[in-house]
Write a protein that holds these residues in place. Sequence first.
Motif, PDB file in Angstrom:
ATOM      1  N   SER A   1      56.378  16.436 -32.477  1.00 12.59           N
ATOM      2  CA  SER A   1      56.197  17.874 -32.312  1.00 12.59           C
ATOM      3  C   SER A   1      57.501  18.626 -32.510  1.00 12.59           C
ATOM      4  O   SER A   1      57.528  19.728 -33.069  1.00 12.59           O
ATOM      5  CB  SER A   1      55.635  18.179 -30.922  1.00 12.59           C
ATOM      6  OG  SER A   1      54.342  17.658 -30.782  1.00 12.59           O
TER       7      SER A   1
ATOM      8  N   GLY B   1      55.474  13.762 -28.708  1.00 14.18           N
ATOM      9  CA  GLY B   1      56.332  14.896 -28.431  1.00 14.18           C
ATOM     10  C   GLY B   1      57.512  14.972 -29.381  1.00 14.18           C
ATOM     11  O   GLY B   1      57.924  16.068 -29.806  1.00 14.18           O
TER      12      GLY B   1
ATOM     13  N   ARG C   1      50.493  13.544 -21.195  1.00  9.37           N
ATOM     14  CA  ARG C   1      50.885  14.928 -21.441  1.00  9.37           C
ATOM     15  C   ARG C   1      52.222  15.263 -20.762  1.00  9.37           C
ATOM     16  O   ARG C   1      53.024  16.024 -21.308  1.00  9.37           O
ATOM     17  CB  ARG C   1      49.769  15.861 -20.953  1.00  9.37           C
ATOM     18  CG  ARG C   1      49.999  17.334 -21.287  1.00  9.37           C
ATOM     19  CD  ARG C   1      49.890  17.659 -22.760  1.00  9.37           C
ATOM     20  NE  ARG C   1      50.553  18.921 -23.068  1.00  9.37           N
ATOM     21  CZ  ARG C   1      50.454  19.585 -24.208  1.00  9.37           C
ATOM     22  NH1 ARG C   1      49.710  19.096 -25.194  1.00  9.37           N
ATOM     23  NH2 ARG C   1      51.104  20.705 -24.403  1.00  9.37           N
TER      24      ARG C   1
ATOM     25  N   VAL D   1      57.207  22.980 -26.584  1.00  8.13           N
ATOM     26  CA  VAL D   1      56.251  21.877 -26.664  1.00  8.13           C
ATOM     27  C   VAL D   1      55.059  22.103 -25.737  1.00  8.13           C
ATOM     28  O   VAL D   1      53.931  21.702 -26.059  1.00  8.13           O
ATOM     29  CB  VAL D   1      56.965  20.546 -26.344  1.00  8.13           C
ATOM     30  CG1 VAL D   1      55.979  19.389 -26.393  1.00  8.13           C
ATOM     31  CG2 VAL D   1      58.103  20.299 -27.321  1.00  8.13           C
ATOM     32  N   GLU D   2      55.274  22.754 -24.603  1.00  6.62           N
ATOM     33  CA  GLU D   2      54.178  22.986 -23.662  1.00  6.62           C
ATOM     34  C   GLU D   2      53.024  23.752 -24.292  1.00  6.62           C
ATOM     35  O   GLU D   2      51.865  23.576 -23.895  1.00  6.62           O
ATOM     36  CB  GLU D   2      54.688  23.768 -22.445  1.00  6.62           C
ATOM     37  CG  GLU D   2      55.463  22.938 -21.452  1.00  6.62           C
ATOM     38  CD  GLU D   2      56.010  23.765 -20.311  1.00  6.62           C
ATOM     39  OE1 GLU D   2      56.365  23.179 -19.276  1.00  6.62           O
ATOM     40  OE2 GLU D   2      56.102  25.003 -20.456  1.00  6.62           O
ATOM     41  N   GLU D   3      53.313  24.612 -25.253  1.00  9.02           N
ATOM     42  CA  GLU D   3      52.265  25.424 -25.873  1.00  9.02           C
ATOM     43  C   GLU D   3      51.481  24.679 -26.936  1.00  9.02           C
ATOM     44  O   GLU D   3      50.409  25.124 -27.346  1.00  9.02           O
ATOM     45  CB  GLU D   3      52.893  26.687 -26.494  1.00  9.02           C
ATOM     46  CG  GLU D   3      53.461  27.656 -25.479  1.00  9.02           C
ATOM     47  CD  GLU D   3      52.393  28.145 -24.506  1.00  9.02           C
ATOM     48  OE1 GLU D   3      51.299  28.528 -24.974  1.00  9.02           O
ATOM     49  OE2 GLU D   3      52.643  28.100 -23.289  1.00  9.02           O
TER      50      GLU D   3
ATOM     51  N   GLU E   1      55.496  16.655 -22.908  1.00  9.85           N
ATOM     52  CA  GLU E   1      56.182  17.929 -22.645  1.00  9.85           C
ATOM     53  C   GLU E   1      57.623  17.751 -22.176  1.00  9.85           C
ATOM     54  O   GLU E   1      58.370  18.729 -22.115  1.00  9.85           O
ATOM     55  CB  GLU E   1      55.402  18.725 -21.591  1.00  9.85           C
ATOM     56  CG  GLU E   1      54.018  19.146 -22.055  1.00  9.85           C
ATOM     57  CD  GLU E   1      53.241  19.885 -20.981  1.00  9.85           C
ATOM     58  OE1 GLU E   1      53.776  20.046 -19.853  1.00  9.85           O
ATOM     59  OE2 GLU E   1      52.103  20.312 -21.267  1.00  9.85           O
ATOM     60  N   ASP E   2      58.045  16.535 -21.865  1.00 10.75           N
ATOM     61  CA  ASP E   2      59.376  16.294 -21.308  1.00 10.75           C
ATOM     62  C   ASP E   2      60.414  16.290 -22.423  1.00 10.75           C
ATOM     63  O   ASP E   2      61.001  15.260 -22.762  1.00 10.75           O
ATOM     64  CB  ASP E   2      59.371  14.966 -20.543  1.00 10.75           C
ATOM     65  CG  ASP E   2      60.672  14.737 -19.781  1.00 10.75           C
ATOM     66  OD1 ASP E   2      61.412  15.720 -19.554  1.00 10.75           O
ATOM     67  OD2 ASP E   2      60.940  13.574 -19.423  1.00 10.75           O
ATOM     68  N   LYS E   3      60.643  17.464 -22.998  1.00  9.29           N
ATOM     69  CA  LYS E   3      61.511  17.584 -24.168  1.00  9.29           C
ATOM     70  C   LYS E   3      62.560  18.674 -23.969  1.00  9.29           C
ATOM     71  O   LYS E   3      62.815  19.483 -24.867  1.00  9.29           O
ATOM     72  CB  LYS E   3      60.667  17.870 -25.427  1.00  9.29           C
ATOM     73  CG  LYS E   3      59.684  16.764 -25.790  1.00  9.29           C
ATOM     74  CD  LYS E   3      60.383  15.446 -26.089  1.00  9.29           C
ATOM     75  CE  LYS E   3      59.393  14.320 -26.314  1.00  9.29           C
ATOM     76  NZ  LYS E   3      60.058  13.014 -26.485  1.00  9.29           N
TER      77      LYS E   3
ATOM     78  N   ARG F   1      61.302  22.295 -23.779  1.00  3.80           N
ATOM     79  CA  ARG F   1      60.039  22.083 -23.094  1.00  3.80           C
ATOM     80  C   ARG F   1      59.089  23.260 -23.301  1.00  3.80           C
ATOM     81  O   ARG F   1      57.884  23.069 -23.526  1.00  3.80           O
ATOM     82  CB  ARG F   1      60.273  21.876 -21.591  1.00  3.80           C
ATOM     83  CG  ARG F   1      58.981  21.748 -20.784  1.00  3.80           C
ATOM     84  CD  ARG F   1      59.265  21.731 -19.291  1.00  3.80           C
ATOM     85  NE  ARG F   1      59.960  20.521 -18.902  1.00  3.80           N
ATOM     86  CZ  ARG F   1      59.361  19.397 -18.541  1.00  3.80           C
ATOM     87  NH1 ARG F   1      58.034  19.324 -18.534  1.00  3.80           N
ATOM     88  NH2 ARG F   1      60.059  18.343 -18.186  1.00  3.80           N
TER      89      ARG F   1
ATOM     90  N   GLY G   1      47.847  21.818 -23.290  1.00  2.00           N
ATOM     91  CA  GLY G   1      48.436  22.722 -24.268  1.00  2.00           C
ATOM     92  C   GLY G   1      47.619  23.975 -24.471  1.00  2.00           C
ATOM     93  O   GLY G   1      46.616  24.221 -23.792  1.00  2.00           O
TER      94      GLY G   1
END
Length: 344
Positions: free
Chosen positions: A263, A260, A292, A305-307, A296-298, A302, A135
Amino acid sequence: MTSPPRRRATDTRPIPFPVLIADIGGTNVRFSVQAEVHSPRRDYETVHTHDFPDFASAVQTVLDKTAIMPHALLIAAAGPIVGGHTKLTNAEWLIDPEKLRAELNLDTVITFNDFEGVALALPTLTDDQVMQIGGGESIPREPRVVIGPGTGLGVAALVYGDQCYRPLAGEGGHVDMGPVSDRDFAIWPHIARFHGRITGETLLSGNGLVRIYRAIVAADAARDRGCAEGADVTSAAHEGDPVAEEALDLFFTYLGRLAGDLSLIFLPKGGVYIAGGIVPRLADRLAASPFRVAFEDKAPHRAIVEEMPTFLITEPKPAIAGMASFAILPERFALDLRGRRFDR
């Protein structure tokens, strides 16, 4: 006409020192004493919850080792706080603050949910108390989330507003979880339910790791090494057992998925923090795991969430640290302690 200043719904009354601080889990109880505002915190030996009939008996082990007689007791307990009392979710203790105050001759007793205590520590954790796992940058004063597998699964959040931090405690460990991948669908029918459900805690706890292991054994008709506790599974994985290794990978995958999901709920640009009694002992495996990727698999969000940064808390007593921070500077936090603060 000037309106009166708005008052925060919080309790900023000073706490009388010395302060005894206790983090009560389903397996262990951790103790510390904060003698004065500017004195260093003194930690004491961790004891096992099941070695004592009640909390007051465990407290006596600390009082027998120190000449300091506390005036206040701050308790973080692994269970919901109802009417001031706390029944531990994974142990037989009932925490009765009024009774404790009288028995231990204290001026003040305050109760917290255990992960509410961890959330209180998040603003003061330093770089040597956390390890980042992917992230971007943590943004100050943005929401933060903490999740922690141990005997159970704890979840809490921390938000900032009106110039103070507010912890949000709940029972997020008991949300439902479902299969996603083909592998999940293969092993899911073999997972032992808890109260008829598969929840976060069903999978993300010491017993949860065993449930995952046994489900793989049943689904694949694989060799069963007889792992009865989470520690047995991790030991078998360290020895190269393929079933145990997959169980750990799935454990971290499911942890990533739930983290996630949290998040997406809170958009915690301040970070998602992992605590609890299991993962800090497996830091290297966590970093190399699918955690991880699952986090991030959202899709379709995505990119958002990646950040978001994820951190492993390496501080060994984060709930203790959080309550000590509150004792030293209660005005830094917004806490409604009605029904949770008991004074002489």
